[in-house]
Design a protein around this motif. Structure first.
Motif, PDB file in Angstrom:
ATOM      1  N   GLU A  45       0.837  -1.207   0.000  1.00 33.95           N
ATOM      2  CA  GLU A  45       0.000   0.000   0.000  1.00 33.95           C
ATOM      3  C   GLU A  45       0.868   1.252   0.000  1.00 33.95           C
ATOM      4  N   PHE A  46       1.983   1.215   0.709  1.00 33.44           N
ATOM      5  CA  PHE A  46       2.907   2.349   0.774  1.00 33.44           C
ATOM      6  C   PHE A  46       3.491   2.648  -0.599  1.00 33.44           C
ATOM      7  N   VAL A  47       3.991   1.618  -1.273  1.00 37.98           N
ATOM      8  CA  VAL A  47       4.577   1.798  -2.601  1.00 37.98           C
ATOM      9  C   VAL A  47       3.523   2.278  -3.592  1.00 37.98           C
ATOM     10  N   SER A  48       2.340   1.687  -3.533  1.00 45.67           N
ATOM     11  CA  SER A  48       1.262   2.069  -4.445  1.00 45.67           C
ATOM     12  C   SER A  48       0.853   3.525  -4.246  1.00 45.67           C
ATOM     13  N   ALA A  49       0.763   3.958  -2.992  1.00 47.14           N
ATOM     14  CA  ALA A  49       0.361   5.335  -2.700  1.00 47.14           C
ATOM     15  C   ALA A  49       1.396   6.341  -3.207  1.00 47.14           C
ATOM     16  N   ILE A  50       2.664   5.961  -3.162  1.00 47.61           N
ATOM     17  CA  ILE A  50       3.721   6.852  -3.641  1.00 47.61           C
ATOM     18  C   ILE A  50       3.712   6.930  -5.163  1.00 47.61           C
ATOM     19  N   SER A  51       3.611   5.782  -5.822  1.00 51.89           N
ATOM     20  CA  SER A  51       3.647   5.764  -7.289  1.00 51.89           C
ATOM     21  C   SER A  51       2.435   6.460  -7.900  1.00 51.89           C
ATOM     22  N   SER A  52       1.322   6.480  -7.160  1.00 51.64           N
ATOM     23  CA  SER A  52       0.102   7.132  -7.662  1.00 51.64           C
ATOM     24  C   SER A  52      -0.050   8.559  -7.145  1.00 51.64           C
ATOM     25  N   ASN A  53       0.930   9.036  -6.388  1.00 53.24           N
ATOM     26  CA  ASN A  53       0.918  10.386  -5.814  1.00 53.24           C
ATOM     27  C   ASN A  53      -0.256  10.631  -4.868  1.00 53.24           C
ATOM     28  N   ARG A  54      -0.722   9.569  -4.215  1.00 56.01           N
ATOM     29  CA  ARG A  54      -1.758   9.748  -3.201  1.00 56.01           C
ATOM     30  C   ARG A  54      -1.153  10.054  -1.842  1.00 56.01           C
ATOM     31  N   LEU A  55       0.106   9.739  -1.676  1.00 51.74           N
ATOM     32  CA  LEU A  55       0.822  10.067  -0.442  1.00 51.74           C
ATOM     33  C   LEU A  55       1.518  11.410  -0.602  1.00 51.74           C
ATOM     34  N   VAL A  56       1.486  12.204   0.462  1.00 52.33           N
ATOM     35  CA  VAL A  56       2.133  13.519   0.457  1.00 52.33           C
ATOM     36  C   VAL A  56       3.021  13.624   1.693  1.00 52.33           C
ATOM     37  N   HIS A  57       4.198  14.186   1.526  1.00 55.49           N
ATOM     38  CA  HIS A  57       5.090  14.448   2.661  1.00 55.49           C
ATOM     39  C   HIS A  57       5.714  15.821   2.458  1.00 55.49           C
ATOM     40  N   LYS A  58       6.243  16.393   3.530  1.00 56.47           N
ATOM     41  CA  LYS A  58       6.754  17.760   3.421  1.00 56.47           C
ATOM     42  C   LYS A  58       8.259  17.844   3.219  1.00 56.47           C
ATOM     43  N   GLY A  59       8.893  16.728   2.941  1.00 54.34           N
ATOM     44  CA  GLY A  59      10.316  16.763   2.621  1.00 54.34           C
ATOM     45  C   GLY A  59      11.218  16.871   3.829  1.00 54.34           C
ATOM     46  N   GLN A  60      10.901  16.115   4.888  1.00 49.99           N
ATOM     47  CA  GLN A  60      11.768  16.105   6.070  1.00 49.99           C
ATOM     48  C   GLN A  60      13.028  15.298   5.756  1.00 49.99           C
ATOM     49  N   GLU A  61      14.177  15.896   5.996  1.00 46.43           N
ATOM     50  CA  GLU A  61      15.438  15.277   5.612  1.00 46.43           C
ATOM     51  C   GLU A  61      15.622  13.883   6.201  1.00 46.43           C
ATOM     52  N   GLU A  62      15.325  13.714   7.483  1.00 48.03           N
ATOM     53  CA  GLU A  62      15.543  12.418   8.116  1.00 48.03           C
ATOM     54  C   GLU A  62      14.549  11.373   7.611  1.00 48.03           C
ATOM     55  N   SER A  80       4.959   3.141   6.395  1.00 47.70           N
ATOM     56  CA  SER A  80       4.167   2.124   5.699  1.00 47.70           C
ATOM     57  C   SER A  80       3.026   1.639   6.580  1.00 47.70           C
ATOM     58  N   MET A  81       3.264   1.505   7.893  1.00 52.80           N
ATOM     59  CA  MET A  81       2.203   1.076   8.799  1.00 52.80           C
ATOM     60  C   MET A  81       1.108   2.127   8.904  1.00 52.80           C
ATOM     61  N   VAL A  82       1.490   3.401   8.922  1.00 49.41           N
ATOM     62  CA  VAL A  82       0.507   4.482   8.935  1.00 49.41           C
ATOM     63  C   VAL A  82      -0.326   4.453   7.662  1.00 49.41           C
ATOM     64  N   THR A  83       0.337   4.182   6.543  1.00 45.25           N
ATOM     65  CA  THR A  83      -0.350   4.112   5.253  1.00 45.25           C
ATOM     66  C   THR A  83      -1.469   3.075   5.280  1.00 45.25           C
ATOM     67  N   HIS A  84      -1.247   1.976   5.989  1.00 38.89           N
ATOM     68  CA  HIS A  84      -2.230   0.899   6.065  1.00 38.89           C
ATOM     69  C   HIS A  84      -3.575   1.414   6.579  1.00 38.89           C
ATOM     70  N   PHE A  85      -3.546   2.367   7.509  1.00 36.74           N
ATOM     71  CA  PHE A  85      -4.786   2.913   8.053  1.00 36.74           C
ATOM     72  C   PHE A  85      -5.299   4.088   7.224  1.00 36.74           C
ATOM     73  N   ALA A  86      -4.397   4.916   6.751  1.00 34.43           N
ATOM     74  CA  ALA A  86      -4.800   6.112   6.004  1.00 34.43           C
ATOM     75  C   ALA A  86      -5.415   5.777   4.651  1.00 34.43           C
ATOM     76  N   THR A  87      -5.134   4.584   4.128  1.00 33.52           N
ATOM     77  CA  THR A  87      -5.674   4.201   2.822  1.00 33.52           C
ATOM     78  C   THR A  87      -6.890   3.291   2.935  1.00 33.52           C
TER      79      THR A  87
END
Length: 292
Positions: A222-239, A274-281
């Motif tokens: 789900e994590f990989v799918s959300a990234i490839s489809s641009n459904r996941l958003v992050h603010k660019g935290q370096e760490e 990835s675990m957070v993605t499981h609930f958010a999706t």
């Protein structure tokens, strides 16, 4: 690159292929970089590679890395290789140094999901996930929230490090502090790394959810799918960027895989995301796809 000794006119050419696994090539690269900075060396170092920030479809980069392009190599030959994984294309065709071979997340795909303006809302439903490294020296807490019908965001809240062993009581207290700031539905964890922390959260009335086995494999997909489809958003935290992009695929069973680490890489933030993605999706209703 080409290594040519002043004392021996014979040239020795080393291919860039598979350099991430080759100790010899890594050492040669370090030596060449040192020479480029002025270190004394009896060897002449020459490199043909694309500039690191060039997109993989940039023709200038192709010519920088392939001096025989247009003579013995045709552009169509390289264009056909664009179907390969990006990390393979960059090493084999663009002769670039990459941090990871076979990463879970391609850096360019992760970069497309960046939006510096997004931030967590203290009134929205929130999911947390905590993960510890197997040596219990590193840990990360990640939060997720939906930001629209189809999109959601992930944010790294806190990381921990102890050169000997992390204190599960300290981690639980820190997590509880974060829980008080947001309406948290659950705190996800893996029993193989964070069971001790979760055990301290539950008596305090903090909802927890163990993710392991098939459910963890699902969360990684789900994590990989959300990234490839641009459904996941992050603010660019370096760490968070670093920990997500350090994750590699570890095979599990017939075709299955999970996010893991290679050698000393720290991937707690990626695993927690990835675990957070499981609930958010998860679908908000029992019916996610309608036909007709």
């Amino acid at each position: 690159f080409t290594q040519m000794s002043n004392k021996n006119p014979q040239a020795i050419v080393y291919s860039n292929a598979g350099h991430a696994q080759s100790v010899l090539l890594l050492k040669l690269r370090e030596r060449g970089l040192a020479a480029s900075q002025g270190a004394e060396d009896s060897i002449g170092w020459f490199e043909w590679s694309a500039e690191q920030d060039k997109p993989i479809n940039d023709l200038d980069g192709w010519y920088q890395a392939n001096p025989s392009l247009g003579y013995t190599i045709h552009e169509d030959n390289i264009r056909d290789s664009l179907s390969d994984r990006e990390d393979i294309f960059r090493t084999e065709v663009l002769c670039q140094f990459v941090d990871m071979i076979n990463p879970v997340i391609i850096p360019s795909e992760w970069a497309k999901c960046k939006d510096e303006k997004v931030k967590l809302d203290v009134e929205k439903d929130t999911w947390f996930a905590i993960d510890l490294s197997p040596d219990r020296q590193h840990a990360a807490l990640v939060a997720g929230q939906r930001i629209g019908k189809d999109k959601f965001m992930v944010s790294l809240l806190q990381t921990w490090y102890n050169p000997i062993n992390l204190d599960d009581k300290l981690l639980a207290n820190d997590v509880a502090t974060w829980v008080r700031k947001y309406p948290v539905n659950t705190v996800a964890f893996s029993k193989s790394t964070a069971a001790a922390v979760a055990a301290r959260l539950q008596p305090a009335g903090i909802p927890i959810h163990e993710i392991s086995g098939i459910e963890y494999q699902q969360s990684c997909d789900e994590f990989v799918s959300a990234i490839s489809s641009n459904r996941l958003v992050h603010k660019g935290q370096e760490e968070l960027d670093k920990q997500v992009l350090s994750a590699v695929k570890l095979q599990r069973g017939d075709g299955g895989w999970v996010m893991g680490r290679l050698k000393s890489g720290i991937v707690c933030g990626g695993v927690a995301a990835s675990m957070v993605t499981h609930f958010a999706t998860r679908a908000e209703t029992e019916v996610d796809i309608q036909v007709g």
